[in-house]
Scaffold this motif. Structure first.
Motif, PDB file in Angstrom:
ATOM      1  N   THR A  10       0.835  -1.200   0.000  1.00  0.00           N
ATOM      2  CA  THR A  10       0.000   0.000   0.000  1.00  0.00           C
ATOM      3  C   THR A  10       0.871   1.251   0.000  1.00  0.00           C
ATOM      4  O   THR A  10       0.629   2.189  -0.758  1.00  0.00           O
ATOM      5  N   GLY A  11       1.883   1.263   0.830  1.00  0.00           N
ATOM      6  CA  GLY A  11       2.783   2.416   0.891  1.00  0.00           C
ATOM      7  C   GLY A  11       3.514   2.649  -0.415  1.00  0.00           C
ATOM      8  O   GLY A  11       3.638   3.782  -0.882  1.00  0.00           O
ATOM      9  N   LEU A  12       3.979   1.559  -1.026  1.00  0.00           N
ATOM     10  CA  LEU A  12       4.688   1.682  -2.297  1.00  0.00           C
ATOM     11  C   LEU A  12       3.749   2.136  -3.416  1.00  0.00           C
ATOM     12  O   LEU A  12       4.117   2.970  -4.252  1.00  0.00           O
ATOM     13  N   ALA A  13       2.557   1.594  -3.435  1.00  0.00           N
ATOM     14  CA  ALA A  13       1.589   1.982  -4.469  1.00  0.00           C
ATOM     15  C   ALA A  13       1.227   3.459  -4.353  1.00  0.00           C
ATOM     16  O   ALA A  13       1.123   4.167  -5.367  1.00  0.00           O
ATOM     17  N   LEU A  14       1.039   3.927  -3.128  1.00  0.00           N
ATOM     18  CA  LEU A  14       0.713   5.337  -2.931  1.00  0.00           C
ATOM     19  C   LEU A  14       1.887   6.231  -3.319  1.00  0.00           C
ATOM     20  O   LEU A  14       1.690   7.334  -3.844  1.00  0.00           O
ATOM     21  N   ALA A  15       3.103   5.766  -3.084  1.00  0.00           N
ATOM     22  CA  ALA A  15       4.277   6.566  -3.440  1.00  0.00           C
ATOM     23  C   ALA A  15       4.438   6.664  -4.954  1.00  0.00           C
ATOM     24  O   ALA A  15       4.847   7.707  -5.480  1.00  0.00           O
ATOM     25  N   LEU A  16       4.090   5.629  -5.670  1.00  0.00           N
ATOM     26  CA  LEU A  16       4.268   5.609  -7.129  1.00  0.00           C
ATOM     27  C   LEU A  16       3.321   6.546  -7.874  1.00  0.00           C
ATOM     28  O   LEU A  16       3.561   6.872  -9.026  1.00  0.00           O
ATOM     29  N   LYS A  17       2.276   6.995  -7.224  1.00  0.00           N
ATOM     30  CA  LYS A  17       1.333   7.890  -7.911  1.00  0.00           C
ATOM     31  C   LYS A  17       2.004   9.208  -8.308  1.00  0.00           C
ATOM     32  O   LYS A  17       1.621   9.823  -9.292  1.00  0.00           O
ATOM     33  N   LEU A  18       3.025   9.619  -7.583  1.00  0.00           N
ATOM     34  CA  LEU A  18       3.726  10.850  -7.941  1.00  0.00           C
ATOM     35  C   LEU A  18       4.550  10.679  -9.213  1.00  0.00           C
ATOM     36  O   LEU A  18       4.639  11.601 -10.027  1.00  0.00           O
ATOM     37  N   THR A  19       5.133   9.510  -9.407  1.00  0.00           N
ATOM     38  CA  THR A  19       5.836   9.252 -10.662  1.00  0.00           C
ATOM     39  C   THR A  19       4.859   9.279 -11.823  1.00  0.00           C
ATOM     40  O   THR A  19       5.140   9.856 -12.880  1.00  0.00           O
ATOM     41  N   ALA A  20       3.712   8.666 -11.633  1.00  0.00           N
ATOM     42  CA  ALA A  20       2.684   8.676 -12.680  1.00  0.00           C
ATOM     43  C   ALA A  20       2.245  10.105 -12.998  1.00  0.00           C
ATOM     44  O   ALA A  20       2.064  10.467 -14.169  1.00  0.00           O
ATOM     45  N   ALA A  21       2.093  10.918 -11.987  1.00  0.00           N
ATOM     46  CA  ALA A  21       1.695  12.313 -12.210  1.00  0.00           C
ATOM     47  C   ALA A  21       2.784  13.073 -12.963  1.00  0.00           C
ATOM     48  O   ALA A  21       2.481  13.873 -13.860  1.00  0.00           O
ATOM     49  N   GLY A  22       4.036  12.827 -12.639  1.00  0.00           N
ATOM     50  CA  GLY A  22       5.140  13.473 -13.345  1.00  0.00           C
ATOM     51  C   GLY A  22       5.158  13.097 -14.816  1.00  0.00           C
ATOM     52  O   GLY A  22       5.360  13.946 -15.694  1.00  0.00           O
ATOM     53  N   ILE A  23       4.922  11.835 -15.104  1.00  0.00           N
ATOM     54  CA  ILE A  23       4.865  11.388 -16.496  1.00  0.00           C
ATOM     55  C   ILE A  23       3.644  11.985 -17.198  1.00  0.00           C
ATOM     56  O   ILE A  23       3.718  12.380 -18.366  1.00  0.00           O
ATOM     57  N   ALA A  24       2.545  12.091 -16.468  1.00  0.00           N
ATOM     58  CA  ALA A  24       1.320  12.676 -17.044  1.00  0.00           C
ATOM     59  C   ALA A  24       1.498  14.156 -17.379  1.00  0.00           C
ATOM     60  O   ALA A  24       0.818  14.675 -18.262  1.00  0.00           O
ATOM     61  N   VAL A  25       2.390  14.834 -16.713  1.00  0.00           N
ATOM     62  CA  VAL A  25       2.698  16.234 -17.041  1.00  0.00           C
ATOM     63  C   VAL A  25       3.694  16.285 -18.202  1.00  0.00           C
ATOM     64  O   VAL A  25       3.566  17.107 -19.115  1.00  0.00           O
ATOM     65  N   ALA A  26       4.671  15.401 -18.194  1.00  0.00           N
ATOM     66  CA  ALA A  26       5.755  15.444 -19.189  1.00  0.00           C
ATOM     67  C   ALA A  26       5.274  15.123 -20.595  1.00  0.00           C
ATOM     68  O   ALA A  26       5.680  15.789 -21.553  1.00  0.00           O
ATOM     69  N   ILE A  27       4.427  14.140 -20.740  1.00  0.00           N
ATOM     70  CA  ILE A  27       4.013  13.718 -22.081  1.00  0.00           C
ATOM     71  C   ILE A  27       3.321  14.842 -22.842  1.00  0.00           C
ATOM     72  O   ILE A  27       3.735  15.176 -23.954  1.00  0.00           O
ATOM     73  N   PRO A  28       2.280  15.476 -22.279  1.00  0.00           N
ATOM     74  CA  PRO A  28       1.669  16.571 -23.049  1.00  0.00           C
ATOM     75  C   PRO A  28       2.603  17.759 -23.238  1.00  0.00           C
ATOM     76  O   PRO A  28       2.587  18.395 -24.292  1.00  0.00           O
TER      77      PRO A  28
END
Length: 151
Positions: free
Chosen positions: A98-116
């Protein structure tokens, strides 16, 4: 420790949101400029280049660094997760995952900003190339048109 995780998410999502806002702002500002720019009014191509490439470096920087901002948030989140596990003296798989999954959401958000942001950057670079080509065509045709008008 729960407050630190909350502030971590809030801080990094705010930074990434600000980066996305700036990327969108630059993109729309450039698109509006490109629609109304008159390449014939520029006496030299370098003056045109200065105007049409303004803020593109910022857009490129956002696209290149947003994943790193997200990754930094993820690493800090993972450190907090491991700290909490160490303090609780338990190795429950559910807590770790759970802790690791919650931490990974920030990486996903960073990628979601970078692609567009990178897509916007590449699209705007294409528009820059078109405006430069229009300028060169105008410059090539201008002396010929002046010669034809004198005859």
């Amino acid at each position: 420790m729960q407050n630190i995780q909350l502030y971590l998410d809030l801080t990094f999502f705010t930074i990434l949101g600000l980066m996305m806002f700036i990327a969108l702002w630059i993109t729309f500002e450039r698109l509006f400029l490109f629609k109304r720019i008159d390449v014939e009014s520029y006496p030299h191509i370098e003056l045109l280049n200065i105007d049409i490439t303004k803020n593109l470096t910022t857009l490129s920087t956002i696209g290149a660094n947003a994943p790193y901002v997200g990754l930094l948030g993820t690493v800090i989140g993972i450190l907090i997760t491991f700290y909490e596990i160490g303090m609780n003296d338990s190795l429950e798989t559910a807590v770790i995952m759970t802790g690791l999954a919650l931490a990974l959401k920030l990486t996903a958000a960073g990628i979601a900003v970078a692609i567009p942001a990178l897509m916007f950057y590449n699209g705007l670079l294409r528009k820059v190339e078109e405006l430069q080509a229009k300028y060169r065509v105008y410059q090539d045709l201008s002396p010929k048109a002046q010669t034809l008008n004198k005859d």
